[in-house]
Write an enzyme that holds these catalytic residues in place. Structure first.
Site: not given
Ligand code: 16G
Ligand code: MG
Length: 548
Positions: A69, A376, A503
């Site tokens: 990604s 999001e 977290p």
């Molecule tokens: C991942 C998720 C995204 C989320 C992010 C949060 C998918 C395809 N991707 O990239 O939706 O916003 O994690 O990251 O579900 P974090 O937990 O490190 O804040």
């Molecule tokens: Mg992506």
């Protein structure tokens, strides 16, 4: 399949894709993601798992996408796609993690155990669709995926370089041929074709300008838009930049994540005041818009803005087609700007659900509405429509009075332009452009619909991030004791103050979000909450400081 034929599982592993590291790897929110050099055995094993999953689903097709990604070039990743084009069922994440981490010597027996546990009928056919992003490490990993599929006698079909949402779409179509044709061309025909149909019905009007700049993040999305661009006849004039080549590096100082987080304009484009620009991420499942004013100040239109824009337009079409009984709802996460939530509730009068971070949670919640719009703030989102919605609108398009028929036919095209399987930057781009054109507005008018509350995000490192547990869609902390009381007290001191700590699911940190009436207040609140987390949850390193 007799147990002896699992021998080849070990043979492929040992000869071609040996496990060369002991670093533990976990199937996280978005699959496995790490340095590409640590992934070959993992992807091979996911090929095995995809075949098992396909057999558990009666031979329906499973997808495997090789991508990291918005991460930088040296990383890569793999995620599995379930038969209806959704993310892998959560209960299988632990199985994936187990299979990825066993030694090569234990691989054959573990594979056998998993087959038994999930009750997969190995006599069935199995089908796996494989796609990859533009990273130079992707072809090698895609080959490992194919070997995994072969080792368990499944059929692999390679799609080469595609966006993540294109692969989700193809998997869905393969398992449900009413949705479309499972090829890249089929995707263009349906999604882009629907957009062109809409444009024929809604000529360009008002302040809408057909020129759109697009930052391709030097990834796959820009390349695909370059193909699409040639088929658009003036409906949209795409000016594409960061298409890869010319030394441009994937996601480096460009792309949706860079723009959203740094609030800076990406490299690779000159500054045209008030020009509408869309920024995609590396695998084209996220999109944000922005423009710079004549003082070069950036105005960001993120996932919250896109969600409100789409929701208000669909609501309008529902009313005009006399189908207002269909329930439209919006799904957000705790990161959604408070001003957007207020606008949706007070102005649009649309119900809002707040869920935990991670696309699968949003997607799931959106399915409970007749029409669910989910986004999001980071720009990942789409719209999903129930079967009842589709049949009701189709019926009106045939049998309604003239005005109702017109609105319903537009809505049917809008539905066709939507990739319902997952957030899709390309489909979202066409949906946004549809609404802006229908309303005859420019990017400034879109931005002025409501005013975001200033916000700030910070990271805090603590000994064990699982010390922090949350409830209420991550908006409240349950542990450690006293933290939530402290956050409430700090928020109370600021007008419109709101803050939470959670977290991270992808990094070893705690994320803190704060918003308030002014940027100074948001910055200060974020820093104070970060200090509270540090003090009460076992912070390590330097104590977070307050802004000067
Ligand atoms: C991942 C998720 C995204 C989320 C992010 C949060 C998918 C395809 N991707 O990239 O939706 O916003 O994690 O990251 O579900 P974090 O937990 O490190 O804040
Ligand atoms: Mg992506």
């Amino acid at each position: 399949m007799p147990p002896s034929s699992l021998r080849v599982v070990y043979a492929f592993a040992r000869e071609m894709h040996p496990k060369t590291t002991d670093v533990f790897i976990q199937y996280g929110t978005a699959g496995f993601r790490t340095k590409a050099s640590l992934l070959e055995h993992v992807v091979y094993r996911m090929g095995l798992l995809a075949v098992i999953r396909s057999r558990c689903k009666n031979g329906r097709t499973i997808g495997m996408m090789i991508t990291a990604s918005h991460n930088l070039e040296p990383d890569n990743g793999v995620k599995l796609i379930d038969p209806d084009g959704e993310m892998l069922e959560q209960s299988w994440e632990a199985i994936a993690t187990r299979l990825a981490n066993v030694s090569d010597n234990d691989l054959e027996s573990t594979t056998g155990e998993i087959i038994k546990e999930v009750n997969a009928d190995m006599a069935l056919k199995a089908s796996v669709y494989i796609g990859m992003d533009t990273r130079y490490t992707s072809p090698r990993l895609a080959a490992a995926a194919v070997h995994g599929v072969m080792a368990l006698k499944g059929t692999a079909k390679e799609f080469g370089i595609v966006t993540t949402p294109m692969l989700h779409y193809c998997v869905k179509c393969r398992n449900d041929n009413t949705y479309g044709t499972p090829t890249e061309e089929g995707y263009y025909e349906k999604i882009v074709g629907a957009f062109k149909n809409i444009r024929q019905k809604l000529p360009v009007a008002g302040n809408y300008n057909t020129t759109l700049y697009v930052d391709g993040a030097n990834g796959v999305g820009g390349k695909k838009l370059n193909i699409i661009k040639k088929t658009l006849d003036g409906e949209l004039d795409l000016v594409l930049f960061n298409l890869g080549g010319n030394g441009g590096k994937l996601n480096l100082n460009c792309g949706a994540d860079f723009v959203k987080v740094s609030q800076k304009q990406p490299v690779g484009v000159e500054h045209v005041p008030y020009q509408r620009v869309a920024s995609l991420d590396g695998d084209a499942d996220r999109i944000v818009y922005y423009y710079l004013d004549d003082e070069s100040k950036m105005h960001l239109l993120d996932g919250d803005r896109i969600a409100t824009l789409l929701a208000s337009y669909v609501t309008e079409l529902l009313r005009a087609s006399g189908a207002a009984q269909l329930r439209l709802g919006l799904v957000q996460t705790a990161y959604a700007n408070g001003a957007s939530t207020r606008y949706i509730t007070d102005q649009l009068k649309v119900p809002v659900t707040c869920v935990k971070t991670g696309v699968k949670h949003l997607h799931h919640a959106a399915l409970s509405y007749d029409i669910g719009v989910y986004f999001e703030a980071n720009g990942h989102g789409t719209v999903v429509y129930s079967d009842v919605t589709k049949s009701t609108v189709s019926k009106i398009a045939q049998e309604g009075d003239t005005e109702q028929r017109k609105a319903a036919q537009l809505l049917l095209n809008f539905i066709d332009a939507t990739n319902e399987t997952v957030g899709d930057a390309i489909s979202d781009l066409f949906l946004v452009e549809t609404v802006l054109c229908a309303r005859g507005v420019d990017v400034r008018q879109w931005y002025e619909t409501y005013a975001d509350l200033p916000c700030r995000q910070l990271k805090v490192t603590i000994q064990d991030r699982n010390t922090i547990t949350t409830t209420d869609a991550e908006r409240k902390c349950v542990s450690p004791e006293g933290l939530q009381e402290r956050i409430d007290e700090l928020c109370g001191a600021y007008a419109s103050g709101r803050s939470f700590a959670r977290p991270s699911g992808t990094e070893d940190v705690v994320r803190v979000y704060a918003e308030a009436e002014t940027q100074e207040a948001a910055d200060k609140l974020a820093a104070e909450v970060a200090q509270a987390v540090f003090d009460l949850a076992g912070g390590v390193g330097d104590r977070p400081t307050l802004p000067a």
